[in-house]
Design a protein around this motif. Structure first.
Motif, PDB file in Angstrom:
ATOM      1  N   UNK A   6      11.513   0.684 -42.640  1.00 30.54           N
ATOM      2  CA  UNK A   6      11.960  -0.332 -43.591  1.00 30.54           C
ATOM      3  C   UNK A   6      13.446  -0.188 -43.858  1.00 30.54           C
ATOM      4  N   UNK A   7      13.931   1.031 -44.069  1.00 29.89           N
ATOM      5  CA  UNK A   7      15.354   1.246 -44.339  1.00 29.89           C
ATOM      6  C   UNK A   7      16.210   0.827 -43.159  1.00 29.89           C
ATOM      7  N   UNK A   8      15.716   1.044 -41.930  1.00 30.34           N
ATOM      8  CA  UNK A   8      16.500   0.674 -40.765  1.00 30.34           C
ATOM      9  C   UNK A   8      16.565  -0.838 -40.602  1.00 30.34           C
ATOM     10  N   UNK A   9      15.577  -1.575 -41.128  1.00 27.10           N
ATOM     11  CA  UNK A   9      15.572  -3.035 -41.036  1.00 27.10           C
ATOM     12  C   UNK A   9      16.288  -3.688 -42.212  1.00 27.10           C
ATOM     13  N   UNK A  10      16.510  -2.930 -43.291  1.00 26.99           N
ATOM     14  CA  UNK A  10      17.122  -3.476 -44.484  1.00 26.99           C
ATOM     15  C   UNK A  10      18.621  -3.671 -44.236  1.00 26.99           C
ATOM     16  N   UNK A  11      19.120  -4.870 -44.477  1.00 22.87           N
ATOM     17  CA  UNK A  11      20.554  -5.112 -44.273  1.00 22.87           C
ATOM     18  C   UNK A  11      21.405  -4.222 -45.183  1.00 22.87           C
ATOM     19  N   UNK A  12      22.554  -3.820 -44.695  1.00 23.04           N
ATOM     20  CA  UNK A  12      23.452  -2.938 -45.439  1.00 23.04           C
ATOM     21  C   UNK A  12      23.780  -3.473 -46.836  1.00 23.04           C
ATOM     22  N   UNK A  18      20.869  -2.169 -53.942  1.00 25.85           N
ATOM     23  CA  UNK A  18      19.808  -1.344 -54.523  1.00 25.85           C
ATOM     24  C   UNK A  18      20.359  -0.001 -55.012  1.00 25.85           C
ATOM     25  N   UNK A  19      21.198   0.613 -54.200  1.00 25.61           N
ATOM     26  CA  UNK A  19      21.780   1.903 -54.587  1.00 25.61           C
ATOM     27  C   UNK A  19      22.634   1.760 -55.848  1.00 25.61           C
TER      28      UNK A  19
END
Length: 75
Positions: A6-12, A18-19
């Motif tokens: 999921x993190x690898x597919x999440x756009x930067x 989110x961070x």
């Protein structure tokens, strides 16, 4: 393994938003338009997080946010 996928597919930009919200929840009060295009991974969660922060009687702390999502897939 699913979290890494999921993190690898999440756009930067979504990961960065989110961070920033987790570290500075008060930023949710400054968001004027919630995301409406949920085709990008993480966007629906971003909108949900913003709404959750806004609905609190006082701005939650980072620790409170992390505790809220403990043992959930979003953790």
């Amino acid at each position: 393994a699913d979290d890494l996928l999921l993190k690898s597919k999440m756009p930067q930009p979504v990961r960065l938003a989110l961070a920033l919200l987790v570290q500075h929840p008060e930023l949710a009060l400054k968001v004027t338009d919630l995301p409406t295009d949920f085709s990008f991974a993480g966007t629906a969660f971003l909108a949900r997080l913003i709404e959750m922060i806004r609905q609190q009687p006082s701005t939650p702390t980072t620790g409170r946010l992390l505790e809220h999502f403990r043992d959930q897939k979003e953790e």
